[in-house]
Design an enzyme around this catalytic site. Structure first.
Site, PDB file in Angstrom:
ATOM      1  N   HIS A   1     -11.380  -4.096   9.119  1.00 31.97           N
ATOM      2  CA  HIS A   1     -11.979  -4.625   7.625  1.00 31.97           C
ATOM      3  C   HIS A   1     -13.349  -3.552   7.731  1.00 31.97           C
ATOM      4  O   HIS A   1     -13.874  -4.138   6.858  1.00 31.97           O
ATOM      5  CB  HIS A   1     -12.109  -5.783   6.983  1.00 31.97           C
ATOM      6  CG  HIS A   1     -11.083  -6.874   7.092  1.00 31.97           C
ATOM      7  ND1 HIS A   1     -10.203  -7.541   7.826  1.00 31.97           N
ATOM      8  CD2 HIS A   1      -9.796  -6.805   5.909  1.00 31.97           C
ATOM      9  CE1 HIS A   1      -8.901  -7.921   7.509  1.00 31.97           C
ATOM     10  NE2 HIS A   1      -8.947  -7.810   5.896  1.00 31.97           N
TER      11      HIS A   1
ATOM     12  N   GLU B   1       0.795  -0.963   0.022  1.00 37.23           N
ATOM     13  CA  GLU B   1       0.488  -0.460   0.138  1.00 37.23           C
ATOM     14  C   GLU B   1       0.950   1.139  -0.064  1.00 37.23           C
ATOM     15  O   GLU B   1       0.685   2.107  -0.358  1.00 37.23           O
ATOM     16  CB  GLU B   1      -0.720  -0.457   1.381  1.00 37.23           C
ATOM     17  CG  GLU B   1      -2.151  -0.859   1.398  1.00 37.23           C
ATOM     18  CD  GLU B   1      -1.613  -2.470   1.255  1.00 37.23           C
ATOM     19  OE1 GLU B   1       0.119  -2.492   2.154  1.00 37.23           O
ATOM     20  OE2 GLU B   1      -2.762  -3.730   1.269  1.00 37.23           O
TER      21      GLU B   1
ATOM     22  N   ALA C   1      -9.770   0.402   3.748  1.00 37.28           N
ATOM     23  CA  ALA C   1      -9.948   1.384   3.944  1.00 37.28           C
ATOM     24  C   ALA C   1      -9.412   1.622   5.164  1.00 37.28           C
ATOM     25  O   ALA C   1      -7.665   2.455   5.436  1.00 37.28           O
ATOM     26  CB  ALA C   1     -10.818   2.192   4.065  1.00 37.28           C
TER      27      ALA C   1
END
Ligand code: TPP
Ligand code: MG
Lengths: 325, 326
Positions: free
Chosen positions: B130, B61, B85
């Site tokens: 999550h 990421e 996110a």
């Protein structure tokens, strides 16, 4: 050097157990009884069972998201592992965690952090504490081929190598990270060589050969216990299911899956027990029956278990506070 | 415009296709976004049309967001996807310390026109890593734009506007929305950024609601209407920089404010709205401001537990009654 035949027989039991456990989880995930995402380890039993078998209960174990198999072999009452996957109040974490978060500090199952790569640096801490306190416990990280892409992995291996920390990186190379083949996301032919840059000993092992798995892992654990620092082992294997239960896995060729099914780690171990060690068929089929009963009784426990009490959601956020902050 | 009903996920997909078609500098990057078309299927069909402009990456990421910001400085328009996110933690530095500050660091001579799409929020039983509502993590970072659509129509129009915007945008996609359908024009269009929408007009109490809370606020408003309480609902849509006027004007009219948000109460989006209203239109307030939020705990896995900690329409109804009866 082959394993003693009694040990191999016990490993056979453990691998059959993982297979059966996961097949039942697959059914209950697909029929909607188990909520959320369920990542199954079918096809990877030899790596999961073999690595745990090479460890002591006091070693710190960091299973990955595909970690049911590891979690049922760490010493936790297995039905509590399954109940956690079902999100029941009887689960080992009271239903707060689910399939991805089966944590049990009593057996040093350090649990999975849903953020891939995260455990590689946390494990530095348990390894550091082992050295600090003068014991010989090893910190063992289960991680996928894809996870090696995370920057945290570099920070971890650099520090572990420099300080000779007792860390073992178990890279379970099942070829894919979701849809992405490891050859498309890493430049190395074998991921084990990634450790060369840090001067960390590494080897590639047939992850479907449970004896090879145990032997390589024991060598690495021994090095770590002797203060010789980290090792990285790449276990070559394959996941038979999609990334999660229900993923059709359209991204990979059928022939590839078939090829790996032919290398089934469970069948392979069975063949060795029969052909090389001369165990009678009956002993093995008794094990298989026993496993079915064992898993069915866990399942019964889970299905009969109550949902968590809602107030449980508020506990364990801080020490010393009550339910409401 | 030719309207049809398509899902929230499809609306985003269409926005991506149309922007890729319109502007060669737009590309997508992320984990499994190209060949597979994304974990939630949102980027389907793009790689097949533009194989060089759809990049599958390793699990990296920090590299995804870093690459996007560097490419944006060179005039490209990356649309990066975080699979969830929550994973922004791994790339926080790139977004917060780099992308958000580039314009400022270069005396306004540099732009960083990138979009980070991020499935957010709770409700799909994926537990604490999550399911988080990440918007307040970024609301404290001037330089970032935080966009949060609540309908398929907004998702398409706001994403197109975000891609054309000159500054880095965090585009929050509530993951419970992906299959929800709504009217969406086939043509390309923009929904204006930095502009709140009055979703329902009313007299007695203003509800400021974001993402999943908008539908719950509408349900609560229906219920309250039966009891003679008239509710105004405002969806800010861009959470930061915020359309303060629309909210302040509404509160000045109704004299009462309830904020409905997902995510913990402490230092959440609602805290900022409450503070703003108290600063700007205090004299119009007839009752204390109320916040309806997720409890201050991590999101648990079990459906029973998750549903318990996340707010419901009943919580919103009760909060509205409380401020009206104050
Ligand atoms: C930081 C972070 N990025 C992405 C994900 C989403 N994700 C979960 S598992 C996975 C693939 C992991 O692949 P690999 O490490 O090879 O393990 P495998 O699933 O093959 O066992 C991805 C992308 C995540 N959980 N955390
Ligand atoms: Mg993998």
């Amino acid at each position: 050097m082959a394993l003693l035949k009694e040990r191999l027989l016990d490993l056979y039991y453990k691998m059959v157990l993982i297979r059966e456990f996961e097949e039942v989880m697959d059914i209950y995930a697909k029929n909607g009884t188990i909520p959320g995402f369920v990542h199954l380890g079918i096809g990877q039993e030899a790596s999961q069972a073999g690595i745990v078998d090479a460890l002591k209960e006091t070693d710190y174990k960091y299973p990955d998201h595909r970690g049911h198999g590891v979690s049922i072999l760490c010493g936790t009452d297995r039905k509590l592992v399954m109940a956690e996957i079902f999100g029941k109040g009887t689960g080992i974490n009271g239903g707060r965690g689910g399939s991805m978060h089966i944590n049990d500090i009593k057996v040093r199952n350090m649990g999975f952090n849903g953020i891939q790569g995260s455990t590689t640096v946390t494990a530095l801490g348990t390894a550091f504490a082992s050295v600090y306190k003068g014991n010989k416990d090893v910190s063992v990280i289960f991680m996928g081929d894809g996870t090696l892409g995370e920057g945290a992995c570099h920070e971890s291996i650099n520090m572990a190598a420099t300080w000779k920390l007792p860390v073992l990186y178990c890279v379970i190379n099942n070829q894919y990270a979701i849809s992405t083949h490891y050859r498309e996301s890493h430049p190395q032919k074998q991921l084990a060589t990634w450790a060369d840059g840090y001067g960390v000993p590494n080897e590639v092992v047939d992850g479907n050969d449970v004896e090879a798995v145990v032997e390589a892992t024991e060598r690495a654990v021994e090095r770590a216990r002797n203060g010789d620092g980290p090792t990285l082992i790449e276990y070559m294997t394959y996941r038979w299911q999609g990334h999660f239960a229900g993923d059709p896995a359209a991204y990979r060729p059928d022939e590839e899956l078939q090829e790996w099914k032919n290398k089934c780690p469970v069948k392979r171990t069975k063949a060795r027990l029969l052909d090389v060690h001369g165990f009678p068929e009956k002993i093995l089929s008794d094990i298989e029956k026993k496993v079915v009963d064992e898993v069915q009784s866990m399942l019964k426990f889970c299905l009969e278990s109550p949902e968590p009490d809602t107030k449980e959601a508020l506990k364990h956020v801080y020490a010393g506070f009550g339910e409401e902050i | 415009m030719s309207m049809r009903k398509i899902s929230f996920g499809k609306a985003i997909n269409e926005a991506l296709h149309q922007e890729m078609e319109r502007d060669d500098s737009v590309f997508i990057i992320g984990e499994d976004v190209a060949k597979m078309g994304g974990d939630f299927g949102v980027t389907r069909g793009i790689w097949q049309k533009w194989p060089d402009r759809a990049k599958d990456t390793a699990l990296s990421e920090s590299a995804i967001i870093g690459l996007a910001s560097g490419a944006a400085v060179c005039g490209l328009r990356p649309v990066a996807e975080l699979m969830f996110a929550d994973f922004i933690g791994v790339a926080f530095d790139q977004l917060v310390n780099n992308a958000a500050k580039l314009r400022y660091m270069f005396n306004g001579e540099v732009s960083c026109p990138m979009v980070v799409r991020a499935p957010t929020g709770s409700g799909i039983r994926t537990a604490y890593h999550h399911s988080q509502s990440v918007e307040p993590w970024f609301m404290n970072v001037p330089g970032l734009v935080i966009v949060a659509p609540s309908t398929p129509y907004e998702a398409k129009g706001l994403l197109i506007a975000s891609i054309r915007n000159e500054d880095p945008v965090i585009f929050l996609e509530h993951k419970s929305f992906y299959s929800i359908k709504g009217d969406v024009p086939e043509e390309s269009y923009e929904v204006e950024l930095f502009k709140a929408e009055v979703k329902r007009e009313g007299r007695d109490v203003t509800i400021v609601a974001t993402m999943s809370m908008v539908a719950l606020a509408e349900k609560a408003a229906e219920k309250l209407a039966e009891e003679g309480i008239s509710v105004e609902i405002i969806d800010p849509r861009t959470l930061f920089p915020l359309d303060k006027d629309t909210i302040n004007r509404s509160v000045a009219k109704t004299g009462r404010l309830v904020i409905a948000q997902e995510g913990p109460k402490v230092m959440g989006f609602g805290a900022e709205i409450a503070a703003m209203v108290v600063e700007d239109v205090f004299e119009y307030l007839k009752a204390p401001v109320k916040r309806v939020t997720t409890m201050d705990v991590p999101i648990p896995f079990s459906p029973v537990l998750e549903d318990y900690v996340v707010p419901t329409d009943v919580d919103i109804t009760e909060a509205c009654k409380a401020v009206v009866e104050f």
